[in-house]
Every structure is written in structure tokens, then in C-alpha cells.
Design an enzyme around this catalytic site. Sequence first.
Site, mmCIF file in Angstrom:
data_model
loop_
_atom_site.group_PDB
_atom_site.id
_atom_site.type_symbol
_atom_site.label_atom_id
_atom_site.label_comp_id
_atom_site.label_asym_id
_atom_site.label_seq_id
_atom_site.Cartn_x
_atom_site.Cartn_y
_atom_site.Cartn_z
ATOM 1 N N HIS A 182 71.800 77.711 2.776
ATOM 2 C CA HIS A 182 71.381 77.129 4.041
ATOM 3 C C HIS A 182 71.230 78.243 5.078
ATOM 4 O O HIS A 182 71.650 79.378 4.851
ATOM 5 C CB HIS A 182 72.392 76.076 4.537
ATOM 6 C CG HIS A 182 73.769 76.611 4.727
ATOM 7 N ND1 HIS A 182 74.810 76.363 3.863
ATOM 8 C CD2 HIS A 182 74.283 77.422 5.688
ATOM 9 C CE1 HIS A 182 75.888 76.989 4.282
ATOM 10 N NE2 HIS A 182 75.595 77.645 5.398
HETATM 11 C C1 T46 Z 1 78.400 78.862 5.970
HETATM 12 C C2 T46 Z 1 78.976 79.378 4.714
HETATM 13 C C3 T46 Z 1 79.290 80.840 4.775
HETATM 14 C C4 T46 Z 1 83.429 70.774 7.596
HETATM 15 O O1 T46 Z 1 83.704 69.566 7.697
HETATM 16 N N1 T46 Z 1 83.815 71.643 8.578
HETATM 17 C C5 T46 Z 1 83.537 72.972 8.507
HETATM 18 O O2 T46 Z 1 83.914 73.725 9.433
HETATM 19 C C6 T46 Z 1 82.819 73.461 7.378
HETATM 20 C C7 T46 Z 1 82.460 74.935 7.279
HETATM 21 C C8 T46 Z 1 82.447 72.590 6.399
HETATM 22 N N2 T46 Z 1 82.759 71.256 6.508
HETATM 23 C C9 T46 Z 1 82.391 70.342 5.420
HETATM 24 C C10 T46 Z 1 80.911 70.128 5.228
HETATM 25 C C11 T46 Z 1 80.809 69.827 3.747
HETATM 26 O O3 T46 Z 1 81.040 68.462 3.524
HETATM 27 O O4 T46 Z 1 82.869 70.909 4.192
HETATM 28 C C12 T46 Z 1 81.973 70.609 3.138
HETATM 29 C C13 T46 Z 1 81.528 71.889 2.447
HETATM 30 O O5 T46 Z 1 80.660 72.624 3.338
HETATM 31 P P1 T46 Z 1 79.384 73.422 2.802
HETATM 32 O O6 T46 Z 1 78.801 72.744 1.636
HETATM 33 O O7 T46 Z 1 78.472 73.684 3.977
HETATM 34 O O8 T46 Z 1 80.066 74.800 2.337
HETATM 35 P P2 T46 Z 1 79.372 76.177 1.968
HETATM 36 O O9 T46 Z 1 80.397 76.998 1.305
HETATM 37 O O10 T46 Z 1 78.095 75.960 1.246
HETATM 38 O O11 T46 Z 1 79.006 76.849 3.388
HETATM 39 C C14 T46 Z 1 80.030 77.258 4.260
HETATM 40 C C15 T46 Z 1 79.755 76.785 5.687
HETATM 41 O O12 T46 Z 1 79.568 75.363 5.701
HETATM 42 C C16 T46 Z 1 78.525 77.415 6.273
HETATM 43 O O13 T46 Z 1 78.453 77.180 7.653
HETATM 44 O O14 T46 Z 1 77.681 79.567 6.670
HETATM 45 O O15 T46 Z 1 80.131 78.672 4.252
#
Ligand code: T46
Length: 133
Positions: free
Chosen positions: A50
Site C-alpha cells: 500500500h
Molecule cells: C505501514 C506498514 C509499514 C490498526 O488498527 N491500527 C494501526 O495502527 C495499524 C498500523 C493497523 N491496524 C489494523 C489494520 C488492519 O486490520 O491492523 C491490521 C493490519 O494492518 P495492515 O494490513 O495495514 O498491516 P501491514 O503490515 O500491511 O502495514 C502496516 C501499516 O498498516 C502500514 O501503515 O505502512 O505496516
Amino acid sequence: MSLINLLEFPMLGDDRGSLVALESGRAVPFDIKRVYYIFGTMEGVSRGFHAHKELQQVAVCVSGQCRMLLDNGTEKAELWLDAPTKGVAIEPMVWHEMHDFSSDCVLLVVASEHYDESDYIRNYEDFIEQVSS
Ligand code: T46
């Protein structure tokens, strides 16, 4: 600005061990509103995929390592986050992916804003369209 903006954090160690401090306006070039960390990533799993519209972030592996891919729509670059003193800035409108997490990897991220799903662009074609306009 270069696609990879590496940040070298001073090691404040002594004979008891090591310490790194991440302070707003010093090691981190924005006011920190949120800290999160990713750990226990299963073998072979990649994350990210993303870009953020506005969010500024700095990422550092405080344990272990992972490979980060950064893509601004015209240029791609990769780096290994493999030291607790080595951070990378994840700027707005940069597509990013994290791969090859070691089993002991703890990826710490400091962010300029609270969590807001509407700030994410999670579709690569949408990202290319928005970054080109
Ligand atoms: C990024 C990379 C480096 C939350 O509820 N609060 C939060 O602060 C974060 C970061 C995530 N979430 C929830 C959203 C999703 O349901 O946790 C779940 C996993 O998040 P995501 O699929 O976006 O995780 P990554 O590892 O793909 O990405 C993360 C960060 O979301 C993103 O901002 O830049 O790490």
C-alpha cells in the site's frame, strides 16, 4: 529527494548494553502520534502492499531483519532493515512492501498520525493513477 532516505540512529550504549532513542524533531523528522510494531510474522509472508496519502513514517527493525521495497511510481528501490540503529523514512505516496521477515523480526514503526484506513491506497493501479496525476 532520494527514494531511500536512510536514518542512522545514534547508539547510546555503555558497558551494560545498547539504547537507541527516537525523538520527534531529532532522530524522527515529524511529531510522533503513533507507534506500532509488527512481530511474529509467519515464514514466507509479505506485508504492506500500500501507499499512504498523507502519513509520514519511520521504520526500524529493533530485532532481526526484513527487506523493504519502496516504489514512487517511477522508480523502485530495496533495502534491508537489519540493525536497530538503521531506520528508513516511508514518505507519503510511496508504495511499500515488506518481505523476507526473519523469525525474530520486530519491525517498529513511528507515525505522524493516528490510524486512519482512509489514508491508505491499497490497490496498485489506483496508486499509479493517483501518483501520476
Ligand atoms: C505501514 C506498514 C509499514 C490498526 O488498527 N491500527 C494501526 O495502527 C495499524 C498500523 C493497523 N491496524 C489494523 C489494520 C488492519 O486490520 O491492523 C491490521 C493490519 O494492518 P495492515 O494490513 O495495514 O498491516 P501491514 O503490515 O500491511 O502495514 C502496516 C501499516 O498498516 C502500514 O501503515 O505502512 O505496516
